[in-house]
Design a protein around this motif. Structure first.
Motif, PDB file in Angstrom:
ATOM      1  N   SER A  52       6.774  -7.808   6.296  1.00  0.00           N
ATOM      2  CA  SER A  52       5.766  -7.908   5.245  1.00  0.00           C
ATOM      3  C   SER A  52       4.935  -9.172   5.298  1.00  0.00           C
ATOM      4  O   SER A  52       4.033  -9.350   4.478  1.00  0.00           O
TER       5      SER A  52
ATOM      6  N   ASP B 155       6.746 -15.825  -1.181  1.00  0.00           N
ATOM      7  CA  ASP B 155       5.736 -14.803  -1.436  1.00  0.00           C
ATOM      8  C   ASP B 155       5.499 -14.041  -0.149  1.00  0.00           C
ATOM      9  O   ASP B 155       5.319 -14.647   0.922  1.00  0.00           O
ATOM     10  N   THR B 156       5.497 -12.734  -0.225  1.00  0.00           N
ATOM     11  CA  THR B 156       5.169 -11.917   0.940  1.00  0.00           C
ATOM     12  C   THR B 156       3.678 -11.585   0.924  1.00  0.00           C
ATOM     13  O   THR B 156       3.018 -11.630  -0.108  1.00  0.00           O
TER      14      THR B 156
ATOM     15  N   THR C 251       2.394  -8.609   1.873  1.00  0.00           N
ATOM     16  CA  THR C 251       2.278  -7.258   1.345  1.00  0.00           C
ATOM     17  C   THR C 251       3.491  -6.992   0.454  1.00  0.00           C
ATOM     18  O   THR C 251       4.534  -7.622   0.618  1.00  0.00           O
ATOM     19  N   PRO C 252       3.375  -6.078  -0.496  1.00  0.00           N
ATOM     20  CA  PRO C 252       4.477  -5.853  -1.440  1.00  0.00           C
ATOM     21  C   PRO C 252       5.772  -5.444  -0.745  1.00  0.00           C
ATOM     22  O   PRO C 252       5.779  -4.663   0.208  1.00  0.00           O
TER      23      PRO C 252
ATOM     24  N   ASP D  92       9.883  -4.808  -2.229  1.00  0.00           N
ATOM     25  CA  ASP D  92      10.786  -4.939  -3.371  1.00  0.00           C
ATOM     26  C   ASP D  92      12.187  -5.336  -2.897  1.00  0.00           C
ATOM     27  O   ASP D  92      12.514  -5.228  -1.711  1.00  0.00           O
TER      28      ASP D  92
ATOM     29  N   GLU E 286       3.246 -12.582  -8.089  1.00  0.00           N
ATOM     30  CA  GLU E 286       2.846 -11.191  -7.896  1.00  0.00           C
ATOM     31  C   GLU E 286       3.675 -10.508  -6.808  1.00  0.00           C
ATOM     32  O   GLU E 286       4.095  -9.356  -6.959  1.00  0.00           O
ATOM     33  N   ARG E 287       3.902 -11.204  -5.694  1.00  0.00           N
ATOM     34  CA  ARG E 287       4.714 -10.653  -4.611  1.00  0.00           C
ATOM     35  C   ARG E 287       5.831 -11.632  -4.274  1.00  0.00           C
ATOM     36  O   ARG E 287       6.144 -11.886  -3.109  1.00  0.00           O
TER      37      ARG E 287
END
Length: 329
Positions: free
Chosen positions: A144, A246-247, A249-250, A252, A299-300
Motif C-alpha cells: 500500500s 500512514d499508507t 492507499t487505504p 485496514d 485518514e489512512r
C-alpha cells in the motif's frame, strides 16, 4: 550451504558476537568446520567456548584460508578487519552498523530481498532496531505504500554491548543493597529511563535516530518521511517500539494482519490482547507484532506495537547473508 566453513568472528566476546557464535554452534543454516574468534586488544587473553572447546581470542591473525568473516565489533575495529578481509579476498558480513549507510556496500535484510548481496565480497546487515522495523513495515510498504512513519523505540542496555549489560546489573544490585552504584560515567540506567541515546543535535534528534531513519530509506529503496525517537529503558536485552504510520492507499487492520502472517521473520501476536513484551521476544529470530489497530486521528493511519531481540535478529540475518556470499566449493 552444504560444505562446512572456516569462520572468523570479530567481536567474538561481545554481546552480538556471542549470539553469532551461539547460532553457529547450533548449525543454524550454516555449518562451521572451525572458528577463529577475534576481538580488540582489550579482550586479548580471553577465551570463548565453541562446541565444548575453549578457544583463545586473538587480536591479530591472518585471514588467508578463512571462508568467511563476520564483523560484530564496534565500528572502528570492524572497519579495519573489513579492509583485511577484502585484501585477503575473504567474503565478509559487517553487522557493526559502520557500513549501513555506505552506498557502495549492499545493505541487506534477508527477509526483504532474496537476491540482495548474492556473490558480493562484502555486505552490510542493518543494525537491530532498524532491521526490526524494516521486516514489519516492508510488507505494508509493498502492498500500500508508506506516506509517513513515526516510531518511538525503547532500547535495552544491550544496545551498548556487553559492558552496558554488566553495568546495569551492577547498578541494580547496588541499589537493591542500598549502596552506592558503581560509576556509570554520569548516566546510571537502573530504575530509570533516558529519553535519548547519544548527544542531542541541532535539530533536536540524535545521530542514532537519524541513522535508523536513513537505514530504513536504504532498505526500502527510497526515503520515506520518518520521525524516530529512541529512548533507553532499564532492561538487559530487547527492543520494543510503538509505530504509527500512514499508507498511501487505504489498508485496514485485517488486511495488514494477513500481510504480516505471510511475512518472513514476523510473528503476529495472538496470545492475548495486550501484545508482546520483551520477555516473549527474547531468543527469537522473529519480530513479534501486536496492538494492531486503525489510528482514528489519521485518514489512512495505522498503529502497532513490536517487540524483538535485536541481537538474535541481527545474528540470524548475518548468517542468512553469509550463505549468499560464501564461495561454493
Amino acid at each position: 550451504m552444504s560444505r562446512a566453513l572456516r569462520v572468523a568472528v570479530v567481536g567474538a566476546t561481545g554481546a552480538l558476537g556471542s549470539e553469532v557464535l551461539g547460532l553457529l554452534e547450533e548449525g543454524s543454516g550454516l555449518r562451521a568446520e572451525s572458528l577463529l574468534p577475534l576481538a580488540t586488544a582489550r579482550s586479548e587473553g580471553e577465551s570463548v567456548s565453541f562446541r565444548g572447546e575453549s578457544l583463545a581470542v586473538r587480536s591479530e591473525a591472518e585471514l588467508a584460508g578463512q571462508d568467511l568473516l563476520i564483523c560484530c565489533a564496534p565500528a572502528a575495529a570492524s572497519l579495519e578487519w573489513v579492509r583485511k578481509a577484502l585484501h585477503a579476498q575473504v567474503p565478509c558480513v559487517d553487522v557493526s552498523g559502520a557500513l549501513a549507510l555506505s552506498p557502495e556496500v549492499p545493505l541487506c535484510a534477508a527477509a526483504l530481498a532474496a537476491e540482495c548481496g548474492v556473490g558480493a565480497p562484502l555486505v552490510a546487515s542493518p543494525p537491530g532496531a532498524a532491521l526490526a522495523l524494516a521486516v514489519v513495515l516492508d510488507p505494508i510498504r509493498r502492498a500500500s505504500g508508506l506516506a509517513r512513519i513515526g516510531a518511538t523505540l525503547l532500547e535495552s542496555s544491550a544496545a551498548g554491548g556487553r559492558d552496558a549489560i554488566a553495568a546495569l546489573g551492577a547498578e541494580s544490585i547496588a541499589l537493591f543493597n542500598q549502596s552506592d552504584p558503581p560509576d556509570a560515567a554520569g548516566r546510571p540506567l537502573a530504575f530509570d529511563c533516558h529519553p535519548a541515546i547519544g548527544d542531542i543535535e541541532e535539530d533536536g534528534s540524535t545521530a542514532l535516530e537519524t541513522r535508523v531513519a536513513r537505514t530504513l530509506g536504504r532498505l526500502f529503496g527510497a526515503p520515506v518521511p520518518t520521525s524516530i525517537t529512541v529512548a533507553q529503558i532499564p532492561v538487559f536485552v530487547g527492543v520494543a517500539a510503538q509505530i504509527s504510520l500512514d499508507t498511501e492507499t487505504p489498508l485496514d487492520p485485517k488486511q495488514v494482519r494477513e500481510l504480516l502472517v505471510a511475512a518472513p521473520s514476523v510473528e503476529l501476536w495472538t496470545h492475548d490482547a495486550e501484545g508482546p513484551n520483551l520477555r516473549a521476544a527474547a531468543g527469537r529470530s522473529e519480530v513479534l507484532v501486536g496492538r494492531l489497530r486503525a489510528d482514528p486521528s489519521r485518514e489512512r493511519g495505522l498503529s502497532l506495537w513490536i517487540a524483538a531481540d535485536p541481537l538474535r535478529l541481527t545474528a540470524s540475518n548475518a548468517l542468512a547473508l553469509a550463505q549468499r556470499i560464501v564461495k561454493p566449493g
